[in-house]
Design an enzyme around this catalytic site. Structure first.
Site, short mmCIF file in Angstrom:
data_model
loop_
_atom_site.label_atom_id
_atom_site.label_comp_id
_atom_site.label_asym_id
_atom_site.label_seq_id
_atom_site.Cartn_x
_atom_site.Cartn_y
_atom_site.Cartn_z
N SER A 56 -55.53 -28.98 69.61
CA SER A 56 -54.32 -29.41 68.91
C SER A 56 -54.13 -30.91 68.88
O SER A 56 -53.36 -31.43 68.08
CB SER A 56 -53.08 -28.78 69.55
OG SER A 56 -53.01 -29.11 70.93
N ASP A 349 -43.09 -32.36 71.84
CA ASP A 349 -42.63 -31.10 72.41
C ASP A 349 -43.07 -31.08 73.88
O ASP A 349 -43.36 -32.13 74.44
CB ASP A 349 -43.16 -29.89 71.61
CG ASP A 349 -44.69 -29.85 71.51
OD1 ASP A 349 -45.36 -30.46 72.37
OD2 ASP A 349 -45.22 -29.22 70.58
N HIS A 352 -47.27 -31.86 73.42
CA HIS A 352 -47.94 -32.80 72.51
C HIS A 352 -47.22 -34.13 72.37
O HIS A 352 -46.00 -34.17 72.26
CB HIS A 352 -48.07 -32.15 71.13
CG HIS A 352 -48.73 -30.82 71.18
ND1 HIS A 352 -48.03 -29.63 71.15
CD2 HIS A 352 -50.03 -30.49 71.28
CE1 HIS A 352 -48.88 -28.62 71.23
NE2 HIS A 352 -50.10 -29.11 71.31
#
Length: 375
Positions: A56, A349, A352
């Site tokens: 990610s 978040d 991340h």
């Protein structure tokens, strides 16, 4: 109460966790942030394309096109991206990919390979094959039903076949030889897999699991070399004990004592040391063939941010979205409260980084990038 809170969070981890994500920036003004890509360009650069692999931290939207709960193609993700578009990047704006691609003079945004509407020019200048939730351990992507590193390597082969049809074999091979390859994975192997699910813990101690992950990473890197890669940057692990979700899960008091957990970050330090040794060995073996393999350190800059050694973040131990303690992916959604200014936070978040953090990481990585791509 304590048990219920911890149990619910553990269930959440089993379900939802892309490998922490890392690299990008936003100036206070959105207008300035959108024009930031016009910063200094790399000198003496001959990178023909940028090709990205991993999780990610570098997935620009491939998970939009597969069946997995690990998605971010909805608000408030993309809040500070162009036109506030939620592209599938796990942050409020751009990833380091995007800043690096601009820095080497290729494009402003690195698109996901699985986007069915990619133009020929987009393919020629580079794509991301990465998938949020993936890792070097084959079990890691299985947990979240995302694209494995081995499948990403298959996509590279498919990508090369498309280029061959478009520009011919000779030019395709030249493009691959001169492309900048970036690999960013490993965090999910520890945070999502080893720490959260008991399967690997039954067979491996932390040191032996570390060696297992490094062996798989070396196999993947060799796969890239076999496909013609000659310039590879490999991103190390971040200080995993500083991730908001990790603090929430493993702190003695998740609400009032939100400090980095050093015993977990020390695992990342040990891994990174071994990774650097591994890459140095690979570099020596391939030095005569003109191959360049570089280590890209994100641990140091992120720890500097977390301990206020550099930079000026107001919030270092929770994310901008929701409570910032547990929210990520579908738990950070349209109904979530969002902080007014994400640039004051290290994390978007609970896992991340924000665009600003990614930008600062990109800046810290520039010397490593220059060493890999210089003529």
């Amino acid at each position: 109460m304590r048990y219920t809170f911890h149990h619910s969070l553990t269930c959440f981890c089993n379900f939802l966790f892309p490998r922490l994500s890392l690299f990008v920036f936003i100036f206070a003004s959105k207008a300035i942030a959108r024009n930031l890509a016009s910063v200094d360009k790399a000198m003496n650069n001959s990178a023909s394309a940028i090709l990205i692999f991993g999780d990610s931290t570098v997935d620009s939207g491939n998970n939009n096109y597969i069946t997995t709960p690990f998605k971010s193609n909805f608000p408030p993700y993309g809040k500070d991206f162009l036109n506030q578009a939620a592209t599938g990047r796990f942050t409020d704006g751009r990833l380091a990919n995007d800043f690096i691609a601009n820095y080497v003079g290729l494009k402003d945004y690195v698109p996901p390979y699985l986007d069915p509407n990619l133009s020929t020019q987009e393919l020629l200048t580079g794509v991301s094959f990465a998938s949020a939730g993936s890792g070097f351990d084959p079990l890691t992507p299985t947990i979240s039903n995302v694209i494995s590193l081995s499948k990403q390597l298959e996509y590279l082969k498919e990508y090369k076949a498309k280029l061959k049809e478009t520009i011919g074999k000779e030019k395709m091979e030249e493009l691959i030889n001169n492309a900048l390859f970036i690999v960013s994975a490993g965090t999910n192997d520890f945070v999502v897999n080893y720490f959260t699910i008991p399967i690997r813990r039954r067979s491996y101690t932390i040191p032996t699991y570390m060696d297992f992950v490094l062996q798989r990473s070396q196999q993947f890197m060799q796969g890239l070399l076999d496909e013609g890669a000659r310039r590879i940057g490999v991103v190390g692990l971040p200080p995993i004990g500083c991730l908001p979700i990790v603090i929430t899960l493993y702190s003695n008091n998740a609400f009032y004592k939100r400090e980095c957990i050093d015993r977990l970050s020390s695992i990342a330090r040990d891994y990174n040391q071994k990774l650097q040794t591994q890459l140095s060995t690979m570099k020596l073996k391939s030095a005569n063939s003109g191959k360049r393999i570089g280590y890209m350190d994100v641990y140091g800059p992120l720890e500097d941010m977390a301990f206020h050694r550099k930079y000026d973040f107001d919030v270092v131990n929770s994310g901008c979205c929701g409570s910032g303690y547990v929210e990520a992916s579908i738990l950070c959604n349209r109904r979530s409260a969002v902080c007014p200014d994400a640039s004051k936070y290290i994390y978007w978040d609970s896992i991340h980084p924000t665009e600003r953090t990614y930008y600062l990481l990109f800046q810290a990585l520039r010397p490593a990038i220059d060493a890999i791509i210089k003529n």
